[in-house]
Design an enzyme around this catalytic site. Sequence first.
Site, short mmCIF file in Angstrom:
data_model
loop_
_atom_site.label_atom_id
_atom_site.label_comp_id
_atom_site.label_asym_id
_atom_site.label_seq_id
_atom_site.Cartn_x
_atom_site.Cartn_y
_atom_site.Cartn_z
N SER A 15 0.76 -1.25 0.03
CA SER A 15 0.10 -0.05 0.04
C SER A 15 0.88 1.29 0.04
O SER A 15 1.74 1.54 -1.08
CB SER A 15 -1.18 -0.15 0.93
OG SER A 15 -2.20 0.98 0.95
N ASP A 43 -5.30 -3.82 -2.24
CA ASP A 43 -4.30 -3.71 -1.26
C ASP A 43 -3.67 -5.10 -0.61
O ASP A 43 -4.58 -5.66 -0.22
CB ASP A 43 -4.96 -2.66 -0.53
CG ASP A 43 -3.90 -2.16 0.76
OD1 ASP A 43 -2.51 -2.94 0.69
OD2 ASP A 43 -4.25 -1.28 1.38
#
Length: 329
Positions: free
Chosen positions: A33, A195
């Site tokens: 991320s 993610d």
Amino acid sequence: MLSGGGVKGIGLVGAVGALCDAGYGIERISGTSAGSLVGAVVAAATQAGGISADQLREIAVSVPYRRFRDSGPIERIPLVGTAWGLARGTGLYRGDFAHDWIRGELKNLDVSTFGDLAVDDDHLPSERRYRLVVTVADLTTGQLVRLPWDYRRLYGLDPDEQSVADAVRASMAIPFLFPPVTLKDAAGQSFTLVDGGVLSNFPIDTFDRPDGAVPRWPTFGVTVVPYLPAPTVQQLIPGLRLPWNGPTLLESLLTTMLVGHDQTHLSQPWVKVRAIQVDSTDVGVLDFDITRAEADALYDKGYAAATEFLRSWDWPAYLRRFRSAHDAT
């Protein structure tokens, strides 16, 4: 290894800056991320000849974070926008600006594809000869994926030809906030990527040696994300408004899924001893309105955390204590 954390990622940059000032070269870097975004810039700069802590600070505090909040007209409507994003399975924000920003920063450093980040290292298997590793979650196959390592194995794609910015954008696709990324394999089949923090927000073992041999250099992890006990979804992702009153069993399950694996992992002594933990409680994951002063303060906290960590770090002692009990890089 750099964890996820949204805007908290400024603290990651500070820690990397301290490591650079202490003389630690960044041979390889991985991220999830926000950590993938920071890692991509650091890897590209390293490939281009290096970067100073002052340059890292300037990049971190000058990012136009407000523009990451690029919601469409419907998503801007309170409550309705949240429900609309949840119903469509997309997100509150488009993620286009973040994608364009990282692509532009990498282009300035002459990096476009993972082939531009290849390293010449005879000790590494061919599929791992890259300075950057980005962690994503593949919802289609239900597994954690490390790019570019898994491009060929899972998708039949040449890793050298794959876009670094596309991989980073996939790793930043926080469910319900940014739309997932669709990847097509060599046969044209589509895969949905989000993610990597969905499965592991802090995979510090990415570079751990699988052969049990003595590591050539230390691997450090930097994290800014809160761990259990019991952070709520709103604490993990400030600004997200769920269409129900919490806490609920579903909410508890979601938070445990997001951080439980990493909490268990971090409690292991051979992991904790090489983990730099940055105090980021004053900044939320989605604090896109962060001021320059607040960004500077968070960078300084990351720098201070890494500096304090290095005061007690003992590489020979780590090898003596852990290399026979746990594979390390």
